[in-house]
Design a protein around this motif. Structure first.
Motif: not given
Length: 176
Positions: A88-98, A136-138, A155-158, A168-175
């Motif tokens: 399972v691939f999940i991508e969501v906004p990262n709420f821990s951002r300042t 996380t990624f930008e 690019y430099l900022k990231r 953003h947050i990306r997660v890969i998971c399985q059962k």
């Protein structure tokens, strides 16, 4: 299976790579585009109402998981549809951002849930999905002239953003 597949662009690309692809999309306009222009197998409706007798090797949710209201139900349904070795691939906004308002004003208005890496991993784990990758990624967009002009700066900022300040947050998971 792409849950919230939009117009089906990701599904179309995966099909060109040889995958059998399926999608779920509640928007009638996006569904119609996927049918008329890409000839994809897309269910027009909510994931709650999606019924199929297939096990999937990949279930993809890009900026959809945070919009779903009954997360436990969704995860259980995903587990039922996932093959034994599926991911399972999940991508969501990262709420821990300042600066949370920079995430995307639409995300702050539309989302039902807001996740940090820790809260997303915890919810997945408590509902029987084992996380094998989280980061996380930008993103850097270069679709418009303005985006292309800002590309070097972005690019430099990231490169210098801390993990918690990437949007953003990306997660890969399985059962389990």
């Amino acid at each position: 299976l792409d849950i919230g597949c939009g117009a089906g662009i990701f599904l179309h690309e995966m099909r060109t790579l040889g995958w059998d692809v399926y999608g779920v999309e509640p928007s009638k306009d996006h569904y119609m585009y996927s049918q008329k222009n890409l000839n994809l197998e897309v269910f027009n409706g909510l994931f709650d109402d999606y019924k199929i007798d297939i096990k999937f090797d990949l279930i993809y949710l890009s900026h959809i998981f945070d919009d779903l209201s009954n997360v436990s139900y969704v995860i259980n349904k995903i587990k039922q549809l996932l093959s034994d070795k599926g991911i399972v691939f999940i991508e969501v906004p990262n709420f821990s951002r300042t600066n949370k308002l920079e995430i995307n004003d639409g995300d702050l208005i539309e989302n039902n849930f807001y996740y940090t890496c820790d809260t997303l991993v915890s919810i997945l784990d408590k509902n029987g999905l084992k996380v094998s990758y989280v980061d996380t990624f930008e993103p850097i967009y270069s679709n418009t002239l303005t985006q292309q002009m800002l590309f070097p700066f972005n690019y430099l900022k990231r490169l210098f953003l801390s993990k918690n300040n990437k949007s953003h947050i990306r997660v890969i998971c399985q059962k389990n």
